[in-house]
Scaffold this motif. Structure first.
Motif, mmCIF file in Angstrom:
data_model
loop_
_atom_site.group_PDB
_atom_site.id
_atom_site.type_symbol
_atom_site.label_atom_id
_atom_site.label_comp_id
_atom_site.label_asym_id
_atom_site.label_seq_id
_atom_site.Cartn_x
_atom_site.Cartn_y
_atom_site.Cartn_z
ATOM 1 N N ALA A 193 -21.435 16.403 -1.141
ATOM 2 C CA ALA A 193 -20.401 17.234 -0.516
ATOM 3 C C ALA A 193 -19.025 16.872 -1.063
ATOM 4 O O ALA A 193 -18.843 15.843 -1.713
ATOM 5 C CB ALA A 193 -20.432 17.034 0.998
ATOM 6 N N GLN A 194 -18.083 17.748 -0.786
ATOM 7 C CA GLN A 194 -16.703 17.442 -1.135
ATOM 8 C C GLN A 194 -16.180 16.360 -0.203
ATOM 9 O O GLN A 194 -16.518 16.327 0.981
ATOM 10 C CB GLN A 194 -15.838 18.698 -1.019
ATOM 11 N N PRO A 195 -15.356 15.439 -0.698
ATOM 12 C CA PRO A 195 -14.855 14.353 0.150
ATOM 13 C C PRO A 195 -13.887 14.854 1.199
ATOM 14 O O PRO A 195 -13.161 15.831 0.986
ATOM 15 C CB PRO A 195 -14.154 13.432 -0.855
ATOM 16 N N THR A 196 -13.880 14.182 2.336
ATOM 17 C CA THR A 196 -12.862 14.453 3.337
ATOM 18 C C THR A 196 -11.542 13.832 2.859
ATOM 19 O O THR A 196 -11.511 13.061 1.893
ATOM 20 C CB THR A 196 -13.248 13.839 4.687
ATOM 21 N N ALA A 197 -10.470 14.141 3.566
ATOM 22 C CA ALA A 197 -9.179 13.531 3.235
ATOM 23 C C ALA A 197 -9.278 12.017 3.343
ATOM 24 O O ALA A 197 -8.756 11.276 2.503
ATOM 25 C CB ALA A 197 -8.088 14.072 4.150
ATOM 26 N N GLY A 198 -9.994 11.531 4.369
ATOM 27 C CA GLY A 198 -10.138 10.091 4.549
ATOM 28 C C GLY A 198 -10.905 9.441 3.419
ATOM 29 O O GLY A 198 -10.557 8.329 2.973
ATOM 30 N N GLN A 199 -11.955 10.091 2.931
ATOM 31 C CA GLN A 199 -12.717 9.544 1.812
ATOM 32 C C GLN A 199 -11.873 9.492 0.541
ATOM 33 O O GLN A 199 -11.968 8.535 -0.242
ATOM 34 C CB GLN A 199 -13.985 10.376 1.596
ATOM 35 N N SER A 200 -11.062 10.504 0.328
ATOM 36 C CA SER A 200 -10.178 10.500 -0.841
ATOM 37 C C SER A 200 -9.127 9.405 -0.735
ATOM 38 O O SER A 200 -8.762 8.776 -1.731
ATOM 39 C CB SER A 200 -9.498 11.872 -0.988
ATOM 40 N N VAL A 201 -8.645 9.159 0.486
ATOM 41 C CA VAL A 201 -7.695 8.065 0.699
ATOM 42 C C VAL A 201 -8.335 6.737 0.311
ATOM 43 O O VAL A 201 -7.711 5.894 -0.349
ATOM 44 C CB VAL A 201 -7.211 8.029 2.166
ATOM 45 N N HIS A 202 -9.578 6.522 0.702
ATOM 46 C CA HIS A 202 -10.268 5.282 0.364
ATOM 47 C C HIS A 202 -10.426 5.133 -1.157
ATOM 48 O O HIS A 202 -10.204 4.049 -1.703
ATOM 49 C CB HIS A 202 -11.644 5.236 1.027
ATOM 50 N N ALA A 203 -10.811 6.209 -1.836
ATOM 51 C CA ALA A 203 -10.992 6.142 -3.281
ATOM 52 C C ALA A 203 -9.678 5.830 -3.989
ATOM 53 O O ALA A 203 -9.622 4.983 -4.892
ATOM 54 C CB ALA A 203 -11.587 7.453 -3.805
ATOM 55 N N ASN A 204 -8.610 6.509 -3.581
ATOM 56 C CA ASN A 204 -7.306 6.252 -4.190
ATOM 57 C C ASN A 204 -6.804 4.846 -3.878
ATOM 58 O O ASN A 204 -6.239 4.164 -4.740
ATOM 59 C CB ASN A 204 -6.284 7.277 -3.688
ATOM 60 N N SER A 205 -7.031 4.409 -2.643
ATOM 61 C CA SER A 205 -6.576 3.078 -2.239
ATOM 62 C C SER A 205 -7.295 1.988 -3.011
ATOM 63 O O SER A 205 -6.701 0.964 -3.381
ATOM 64 C CB SER A 205 -6.774 2.887 -0.733
ATOM 65 N N LEU A 206 -8.584 2.196 -3.257
ATOM 66 C CA LEU A 206 -9.331 1.221 -4.048
ATOM 67 C C LEU A 206 -8.742 1.099 -5.439
ATOM 68 O O LEU A 206 -8.538 -0.017 -5.941
ATOM 69 C CB LEU A 206 -10.799 1.629 -4.163
#
Length: 398
Positions: free
Chosen positions: A318-331
């Motif tokens: 699925a497409q990532p939620t906003a929260g999942q994208s935040v985690h990826a960018n933060s990593l």
């Protein structure tokens, strides 16, 4: 090696001890040539050949497409191990895995793309991307280049793209290129196009002599190509990037940086043990070593958490939620900044032995390679995007 042993190894899954042996073989080859690769800013062709020989270029490909189907955690282990001996080899491998995953997961029902992915896995193709352009400011979600349908060439499309960096592009068997859907499309209305090397003309636009990650060989190119329409991915590039490319590449890049940081700490520990045997060293040096270790542990925990999150996201498709994208960018931001901090702490411990470009305790190349981390998709840009995503999550308690 006799045919019977070759047949046995080919039938043995790329897991456990066999995976360890395969990765070690690549790492040892990479180590043998790492200094020359760095000095000459040349591709690690010997290590790439070893990756092919060990079936590791196809690592991310699922078993139903002929690949080993390694998990995200297994892929991260491979990236860390290779990085300890050659950061450029590990980064090339990590970037390639992201591109192969896009082809495997977003080929749709197009027979042409299915044939491409099966051939890429079977023949261990190296896949590069051409996403950046001068006008985009490093934002891969915007393109100036556009697909054009020639008036008298039914079934084909043409594109011309000024790509600011095309890592290992000159050695790639396949390039995956972003472009606007058509000349009238908005900059963010992008598609991804699979371009065989023989279908592309690559005119080099710049030299390549950077501070670090010199072996990735990433000059700019003017790329032109005419390809069948069937080589255009059906999914919009925004969906491909969100569901596959960004979470996977950020996770594997972080694993590469963690491997480099871990090697720097290992060298600092060896220096400290030598000094302890001679009753040398002081509190400041020991504190730097202790700080390097806890930072390394925190980065390991962060990567482990993100590997699990990325696996779940890819499994769900699925497409990532906003929260999942935040985690990826933060990593990506945390790993790139923390790994470089760890390398500098290790330099303080190693002293002149670490500052030297030569010797077993040198961390010079590690620092130079890690200096690229914050500007691979610039952290400032990612932090701005992350802030916007956070504002979208209205009910979350930060």
């Amino acid at each position: 090696m006799c045919a019977a042993i070759v047949a046995l190894e080919e039938s043995e899954p790329l897991r456990g001890e066999r995976l360890t042996r395969s990765v070690d073989a690549v790492a040892h080859t990479a180590a043998d040539h790492a200094r020359d690769v760095d000095a000459g800013a040349r591709l690690p062709v010997e290590a790439i050949a070893a990756l092919r020989e060990q079936n590791l270029l196809a690592a991310v490909a699922p078993r139903d497409l002929g690949g080993p189907g390694l998990s995200i955690r297994e892929l991260a282990v491979v990236a860390r191990r290779i990085a300890r001996d050659c950061g450029s080899t590990a980064m090339i491998w990590a970037m390639h895995q992201g591109q192969l995953a896009c082809l495997c997961r977003h080929r749709g029902d197009a027979p042409v793309l299915l044939d491409l992915v099966r051939t890429a896995v079977a023949e261990q193709w190296l896949i590069a991307s051409a996403t950046s352009e001068p006008a985009s400011g490093g934002d891969i979600r915007r393109s100036t280049a556009a697909l054009v349908v020639p008036a008298e060439a039914g079934g084909t499309v043409t594109l011309a793209k000024d790509a600011t960096t095309v890592s290992y592009g000159a050695a790639a068997d396949l390039l995956q290129v972003t472009a606007r859907r058509n000349p009238e499309a908005a900059a963010n209305d992008q598609v991804l196009v699979a371009v065989l090397r023989e279908q592309a003309t690559l005119d080099r636009k710049s030299t390549w002599s950077p501070l670090g990650m010199r072996g990735t060989s990433s000059p700019g190119f003017r790329l032109t190509a005419t390809v069948p329409e069937e080589q255009v991915f059906g999914d919009p590039f925004a969906d491909i990037a969100g569901a596959t490319m960004v979470p996977l590449t950020h996770t594997l890049w972080a694993a590469v940086w963690l491997g480099l940081a871990g090697e720097a700490v290992s060298r600092a520990v060896k220096v400290s043990r030598r000094r302890a045997a001679g009753n040398r060293g002081g509190d400041a040096v020991r504190q730097a070593l202790g700080e390097a270790r806890w930072r390394l542990a925190s980065l390991e925990a962060l990567l482990s958490d993100m590997a699990g999150r990325t696996q779940t996201l890819l499994d769900e498709g699925a497409q990532p939620t906003a929260g999942q994208s935040v985690h990826a960018n933060s990593l990506k931001v945390a790993a790139s900044e923390t790994a470089l901090d760890i390398a500098y702490l290790s330099l303080r411990v190693c002293g002149m032995a670490g500052y030297s470009e030569e010797g077993p305790f040198s961390v010079a190349r590690i620092i130079r390679d890690l200096s690229s981390a914050p500007i691979m998709i610039n952290n400032s840009q990612l932090l701005d995007t992350t802030a916007q995503l956070m504002l979208m999550e209205r009910q979350r308690n930060w």
